[in-house]
Design an enzyme around this catalytic site. Structure first.
Site, PDB file in Angstrom:
ATOM      1  N   ASP A  18       0.978  -1.244  -0.100  1.00 41.23           N
ATOM      2  CA  ASP A  18       0.078  -0.061  -0.151  1.00 41.23           C
ATOM      3  C   ASP A  18       0.881   1.146   0.131  1.00 41.23           C
ATOM      4  O   ASP A  18       1.598   1.510   1.127  1.00 41.23           O
ATOM      5  CB  ASP A  18      -0.927   0.119   1.104  1.00 41.23           C
ATOM      6  CG  ASP A  18      -2.042   0.928   1.106  1.00 41.23           C
ATOM      7  OD1 ASP A  18      -2.262   1.719   0.109  1.00 41.23           O
ATOM      8  OD2 ASP A  18      -2.815   1.056   2.155  1.00 41.23           O
ATOM      9  N   ASP A 116      -2.868   2.455  -6.173  1.00 38.21           N
ATOM     10  CA  ASP A 116      -1.814   2.563  -5.325  1.00 38.21           C
ATOM     11  C   ASP A 116      -1.659   1.412  -4.309  1.00 38.21           C
ATOM     12  O   ASP A 116      -0.860   1.428  -3.229  1.00 38.21           O
ATOM     13  CB  ASP A 116      -1.956   3.876  -4.516  1.00 38.21           C
ATOM     14  CG  ASP A 116      -3.186   3.761  -3.625  1.00 38.21           C
ATOM     15  OD1 ASP A 116      -4.138   3.031  -3.970  1.00 38.21           O
ATOM     16  OD2 ASP A 116      -3.323   4.686  -2.816  1.00 38.21           O
ATOM     17  N   GLU A 117      -2.220   0.170  -4.599  1.00 36.17           N
ATOM     18  CA  GLU A 117      -2.228  -0.949  -3.864  1.00 36.17           C
ATOM     19  C   GLU A 117      -2.321  -2.069  -4.559  1.00 36.17           C
ATOM     20  O   GLU A 117      -3.056  -2.264  -5.541  1.00 36.17           O
ATOM     21  CB  GLU A 117      -3.115  -0.895  -2.636  1.00 36.17           C
ATOM     22  CG  GLU A 117      -4.630  -0.921  -3.086  1.00 36.17           C
ATOM     23  CD  GLU A 117      -5.434  -1.203  -1.803  1.00 36.17           C
ATOM     24  OE1 GLU A 117      -5.181  -1.900  -0.922  1.00 36.17           O
ATOM     25  OE2 GLU A 117      -6.490  -0.356  -1.721  1.00 36.17           O
TER      26      GLU A 117
END
EC number: 2.7.7.7
Length: 364
Positions: A18, A116-117
């Protein structure tokens, strides 16, 4: 008596990565003068008459209670010295692609959950490294060295625990949850921290006197099923650290859409139709990128008073033609009852997706 069998596969090695305050971190990287200052990704309310919402913010801004989806006006009231940046989503997407290429050095079993993860299954990785913790550290090092950003990592034997672990120590943390430690780890967590347990479920659990993982562990399976149906069995499993969901390297997209919130309300039909056209073209481009076709077009309209309407039309044949998507979305808008309130959000989404097939003419 167990209604569903409990099978707990603890042999896998799963990492959840993350990125730390991703959008804001990219802006800080590209403008070092922002470091140490509260940065908010969103329209400056002083320039929009108080309109707009926070997309995300850095950790400095979070100290003031600012968070995503908060109105920009409230964010400014909480922290007048905050620096508001509209955001460059093409830049963020490019950086996200760079990060995913780093993941692929270690394993092809990468499941992006957002820009973003992502989850990585490194049980049988490309480098033959036995330690998932070592791989997580290498990924953190690579991202910092090559991209100039930090990320947090969670390592465990399933996705549920890895996700919880990555949230445990941020920013730039690494948390390992072994199978022998899982119950202790979960017991201490507030129930609202359990991934997949929404706000309404949390309220219902609180009404039942369930506030922590330890509380949940003590509830009989049938009691949870009586209150929550099949989801009750999922809760029963989560309390015991059980989740066998695989890391899917090619996630099946259920929809592709584009929507935009407007700092200045839209009133004129010409302006509204122009924005519908932009969204439709964006959806068509995304369908092209993902090699998808769709049959159901959904228009989403949110008015000044936050009343939100969605309406859909299913076509007789698959398409990804921008003009057709625009036409149908425009027709949907024309069919809506007139509302004198201005429009603050418009969205166009294609659902009922299928992979591109060779015998369909895509541009007719």
């Amino acid at each position: 008596m167990l209604i569903f069998p409990l099978i707990n596969d603890t042999s896998r090695k799963i990492i959840h990565i993350d990125m730390d305050a991703f959008f804001a971190a990219v802006e800080e990287r590209d403008n070092p003068a922002l470091k140490g200052k509260p940065v908010v990704i969103g329209k400056d309310p002083r320039e929009t008459g108080g309109r707009g919402v926070v997309s995300t913010c850095n950790y400095e801004a979070r100290k003031y209670g600012i968070h995503s989806a908060m109105s920009s006006k409230e964010a400014y009231e909480r922290c007048p010295k905050a620096i508001f940046i509209s955001g460059n989503y093409e830049k963020y997407r490019t950086v996200g692609d760079q990060i995913r290429r780093i993941f692929k050095r270690y394993t092809d079993l990468v499941e992006p959950m957002s820009i973003d993860e992502a989850y990585l299954d490194v049980t049988d990785n490309k480098l033959g490294i036995k330690s998932a913790v070592k791989i997580a550290k290498l990924i953190q090092h690579d991202i910092w060295k090559e991209v100039g950003l930090t990320c947090s990592a969670g390592v465990s034997y399933n996705k549920f625990l890895a996700k919880l672990a990555s949230d445990f120590e941020k920013p730039h943390g690494l948390t390992l949850v072994l199978k022998e430690d899982a119950l202790c780890f979960l017991a201490k967590l507030p129930i609202e921290k359990f991934h997949g347990v929404g706000k309404k479920s949390v309220e219902k659990l609180h009404d039942m006197g369930i506030y922590t993982g330890q509380d949940l562990l003590a509830v009989p399976e049938m009691t949870l099923i009586d209150h929550f149906g099949r989801f009750g069995f999922d809760l029963y499993r989560k309390a015991r650290g059980i989740s066998n969901s695989p890391v899917k390297s090619d996630r099946i997209r259920k929809s592709i859409g584009s929507e935009r919130t407007y700092a200045k309300l839209l009133y004129q039909e010409t302006d509204i139709k122009a924005e519908i056209s932009k969204n439709a073209k964006r959806v068509a481009a995304l369908l092209q990128d993902h090699k998808k076709l769709g049959k159901t077009i959904v228009l989403k309209v949110r008015y000044a008073d936050f009343t939100t309407l969605t309406k859909r039309v299913t076509l007789p044949e698959l398409t990804r033609n921008a003009a057709q998507i625009e036409q149908v979305a425009g027709d949907i808008f024309d069919s809506l009852s007139e509302n004198p309130a201005g429009i603050r959000l418009l969205g166009v989404t294609m659902t009922n997706l299928e992979d591109k097939v060779a015998d369909i003419s895509l541009d007719l």
